[in-house]
Design a protein around this motif. Structure first.
Motif, PDB file in Angstrom:
ATOM      1  N   ALA A   1      19.159  13.139  23.408  1.00 32.88           N
ATOM      2  CA  ALA A   1      18.128  13.469  24.396  1.00 32.88           C
ATOM      3  C   ALA A   1      18.682  13.415  25.813  1.00 32.88           C
ATOM      4  N   VAL A   2      19.470  12.394  26.111  1.00 35.67           N
ATOM      5  CA  VAL A   2      20.050  12.260  27.451  1.00 35.67           C
ATOM      6  C   VAL A   2      21.010  13.412  27.724  1.00 35.67           C
ATOM      7  N   LYS A   3      21.813  13.791  26.742  1.00 30.63           N
ATOM      8  CA  LYS A   3      22.720  14.930  26.926  1.00 30.63           C
ATOM      9  C   LYS A   3      21.945  16.201  27.254  1.00 30.63           C
ATOM     10  N   GLY A   4      20.847  16.420  26.532  1.00 33.72           N
ATOM     11  CA  GLY A   4      20.035  17.603  26.789  1.00 33.72           C
ATOM     12  C   GLY A   4      19.442  17.592  28.183  1.00 33.72           C
ATOM     13  N   PHE A   5      18.922  16.435  28.593  1.00 30.80           N
ATOM     14  CA  PHE A   5      18.346  16.302  29.929  1.00 30.80           C
ATOM     15  C   PHE A   5      19.406  16.543  30.994  1.00 30.80           C
ATOM     16  N   GLN A   6      20.593  15.967  30.805  1.00 30.13           N
ATOM     17  CA  GLN A   6      21.675  16.126  31.782  1.00 30.13           C
ATOM     18  C   GLN A   6      22.115  17.582  31.875  1.00 30.13           C
ATOM     19  N   GLY A   7      22.316  18.214  30.727  1.00 31.12           N
ATOM     20  CA  GLY A   7      22.780  19.597  30.723  1.00 31.12           C
ATOM     21  C   GLY A   7      21.802  20.538  31.393  1.00 31.12           C
ATOM     22  N   LYS A   8      20.520  20.318  31.201  1.00 35.06           N
ATOM     23  CA  LYS A   8      19.484  21.168  31.793  1.00 35.06           C
ATOM     24  C   LYS A   8      19.511  21.094  33.308  1.00 35.06           C
ATOM     25  N   ARG A   9      19.980  19.980  33.850  1.00 33.90           N
ATOM     26  CA  ARG A   9      19.975  19.765  35.290  1.00 33.90           C
ATOM     27  C   ARG A   9      21.361  19.810  35.912  1.00 33.90           C
ATOM     28  N   GLY A  10      22.311  20.341  35.182  1.00 32.96           N
ATOM     29  CA  GLY A  10      23.644  20.531  35.731  1.00 32.96           C
ATOM     30  C   GLY A  10      24.442  19.267  35.904  1.00 32.96           C
TER      31      GLY A  10
ATOM     32  N   GLN B   1      13.477   5.621  27.015  1.00 32.19           N
ATOM     33  CA  GLN B   1      13.045   6.439  25.885  1.00 32.19           C
ATOM     34  C   GLN B   1      11.632   6.978  26.089  1.00 32.19           C
ATOM     35  N   ALA B   2      10.750   6.151  26.646  1.00 33.20           N
ATOM     36  CA  ALA B   2       9.380   6.595  26.894  1.00 33.20           C
ATOM     37  C   ALA B   2       9.352   7.719  27.927  1.00 33.20           C
ATOM     38  N   ARG B   3      10.177   7.622  28.947  1.00 37.33           N
ATOM     39  CA  ARG B   3      10.229   8.680  29.960  1.00 37.33           C
ATOM     40  C   ARG B   3      10.804   9.962  29.371  1.00 37.33           C
ATOM     41  N   LEU B   4      11.818   9.853  28.534  1.00 37.34           N
ATOM     42  CA  LEU B   4      12.354  11.039  27.861  1.00 37.34           C
ATOM     43  C   LEU B   4      11.305  11.655  26.946  1.00 37.34           C
TER      44      LEU B   4
ATOM     45  N   GLN C   1       8.094  11.613  27.490  1.00 35.60           N
ATOM     46  CA  GLN C   1       7.135  12.314  28.343  1.00 35.60           C
ATOM     47  C   GLN C   1       7.557  13.756  28.587  1.00 35.60           C
ATOM     48  N   LEU C   2       8.858  13.992  28.669  1.00 34.84           N
ATOM     49  CA  LEU C   2       9.384  15.332  28.936  1.00 34.84           C
ATOM     50  C   LEU C   2       9.740  16.085  27.659  1.00 34.84           C
ATOM     51  N   ALA C   3       9.413  15.472  26.498  1.00 30.23           N
ATOM     52  CA  ALA C   3       9.661  16.086  25.186  1.00 30.23           C
ATOM     53  C   ALA C   3      11.145  16.255  24.873  1.00 30.23           C
ATOM     54  N   TRP C   4      12.006  15.481  25.549  1.00 37.45           N
ATOM     55  CA  TRP C   4      13.415  15.479  25.175  1.00 37.45           C
ATOM     56  C   TRP C   4      13.654  14.550  23.990  1.00 37.45           C
ATOM     57  N   LEU C   5      12.849  13.498  23.885  1.00 35.35           N
ATOM     58  CA  LEU C   5      12.970  12.553  22.774  1.00 35.35           C
ATOM     59  C   LEU C   5      11.668  12.581  22.002  1.00 35.35           C
ATOM     60  N   ILE C   6      11.730  13.005  20.751  1.00 38.81           N
ATOM     61  CA  ILE C   6      10.532  13.109  19.925  1.00 38.81           C
ATOM     62  C   ILE C   6      10.186  11.780  19.252  1.00 38.81           C
ATOM     63  N   PRO C   7      11.152  11.053  18.653  1.00 34.88           N
ATOM     64  CA  PRO C   7      10.807   9.772  18.026  1.00 34.88           C
ATOM     65  C   PRO C   7      10.238   8.781  19.039  1.00 34.88           C
TER      66      PRO C   7
ATOM     67  N   THR D   1      21.563  10.188  36.702  1.00 39.61           N
ATOM     68  CA  THR D   1      20.638  10.675  35.677  1.00 39.61           C
ATOM     69  C   THR D   1      19.336   9.893  35.706  1.00 39.61           C
ATOM     70  N   TRP D   2      19.428   8.584  35.905  1.00 41.43           N
ATOM     71  CA  TRP D   2      18.244   7.736  35.936  1.00 41.43           C
ATOM     72  C   TRP D   2      17.321   8.112  37.093  1.00 41.43           C
ATOM     73  N   GLU D   3      17.889   8.370  38.266  1.00 40.91           N
ATOM     74  CA  GLU D   3      17.075   8.753  39.412  1.00 40.91           C
ATOM     75  C   GLU D   3      16.380  10.094  39.167  1.00 40.91           C
ATOM     76  N   ARG D   4      17.067  11.043  38.548  1.00 44.38           N
ATOM     77  CA  ARG D   4      16.447  12.330  38.235  1.00 44.38           C
ATOM     78  C   ARG D   4      15.322  12.151  37.222  1.00 44.38           C
ATOM     79  N   LEU D   5      15.559  11.318  36.223  1.00 42.31           N
ATOM     80  CA  LEU D   5      14.557  11.093  35.185  1.00 42.31           C
ATOM     81  C   LEU D   5      13.325  10.400  35.766  1.00 42.31           C
ATOM     82  N   ARG D   6      13.533   9.395  36.600  1.00 42.88           N
ATOM     83  CA  ARG D   6      12.406   8.684  37.218  1.00 42.88           C
ATOM     84  C   ARG D   6      11.593   9.610  38.109  1.00 42.88           C
ATOM     85  N   GLY D   7      12.272  10.509  38.825  1.00 43.58           N
ATOM     86  CA  GLY D   7      11.586  11.413  39.725  1.00 43.58           C
ATOM     87  C   GLY D   7      10.713  12.437  39.020  1.00 43.58           C
ATOM     88  N   MET D   8      10.976  12.671  37.756  1.00 43.48           N
ATOM     89  CA  MET D   8      10.241  13.687  36.998  1.00 43.48           C
ATOM     90  C   MET D   8       9.205  13.094  36.054  1.00 43.48           C
TER      91      MET D   8
END
Length: 284
Positions: free
Chosen positions: A116-125, A92-95, A97-103, A136-143
């Motif tokens: 938030a995860v759906k939005g992140f996944q969709g943005k990256r195909g 949640q904290a990483r999401l 950071q990218l403003a996908w999760l506001i709470p 998804t976790w590896e992509r999120l960690r890398g960003m």
């Protein structure tokens, strides 16, 4: 007996049917051809799966049944709706950071996290499952960067640090900069705990051993002209006091050097118990 030309043609047709298995082919919208499955009735489609088919069979897609190939396995799901714990809090904290999760992170994989995860996944195909799988976790960690403690608990709720040895005797406001918490302690016993925040880089909260020398229930800063309810001064103009800004913005803000308390109910009770001369320990 002589065979007529028509008889020879009929015999050839029968032989061709026997060899080919009489497989009809249909062309889909992409121009691909798919043979019908032996034993199916006319009009049945490839998507009609027998009730006895396994999960892997049901997940197969056209083209998976080519000779010598097997369906690729879906990435392993690490966390999904309803999961709880520190790992979920980090996700949640990483999401955030990218403003996908506001709470703020809660440690519970709830509906806002799924969205938030759906939005992140969709943005990256990636498949928009809302589940945090290995890909998804590896992509999120890398960003993102590894969240600091305050990012995991931006609005408080973090565990209190172990008391400093100087807090173990007498009546003490034991304040940890590491965990950003305050323990109200009497003779080594913790009476109450609360979240606190400190001054910024340019207005740091002093560290050391002090004592409460002045209390003011409805105090207003003479320098910044801001309200400082339940103020308990311990070093110059620095005091422990309630902060409505902390309550609203959490650790995304900072004080001018005071020790801000987020929970008004807790500091009201603390203010009623603390006496002049009680010790204040501020430590890392």
């Amino acid at each position: 007996m002589r065979t007529t030309g028509m008889g020879r043609s009929l015999a050839a047709l029968v032989a061709l049917v026997a060899v080919g298995g009489c497989t009809a082919q249909a062309v889909d919208a992409n121009g691909s051809t798919h043979g019908s499955t032996p034993g199916r009735t006319p009009g049945s489609t490839r998507g009609d799966t027998p009730p006895s088919a396994s999960k892997s069979d049901r997940s197969a897609t056209p083209g998976d049944d080519k000779p010598g190939t097997t369906p690729s396995a879906a990435p392993k799901v690490l966390w999904s709706r309803g999961d709880k714990g520190n790992d979920v809090r980090e996700v949640q904290a990483r999401l955030h950071q990218l403003a996908w999760l506001i709470p703020a992170p809660t440690g519970t994989y709830d509906t806002p996290t799924v969205t938030a995860v759906k939005g992140f996944q969709g943005k990256r195909g990636l498949p928009r499952t809302g589940e945090l799988d290995a890909v998804t976790w590896e992509r999120l960690r890398g960003m993102t960067h590894k969240p600091a403690a305050w990012e995991l608990y931006p609005y408080g709720g973090q565990p209190a640090a172990r008391p400093d040895p100087r807090c173990m005797t007498g009546r003490v406001l034991c304040i940890s900069k590491t965990s950003r918490t305050l323990r109200w302690m009497i003779d080594g016993r913790t009476v109450s705990e609360m979240d606190v925040r400190f001054g910024s880089q340019y207005t740091p909260t002093r560290e050391g051993v002090f004592s409460v020398y002045f209390k003011s229930r409805y105090h207003v800063s003479t320098i910044y002209h801001t309200s400082m309810p339940y103020a308990m001064f311990f070093s110059g103009g620095q005091a422990v006091h309630y902060s409505p800004d902390f309550a609203a913005r959490g650790y995304y803000g900072a004080s001018h050097g005071c020790v801000n308390v987020r929970d008004e109910g807790k500091i009201a009770a603390l203010f009623a118990q603390v006496r002049g001369g009680d010790k204040v320990v501020v430590y890392w």
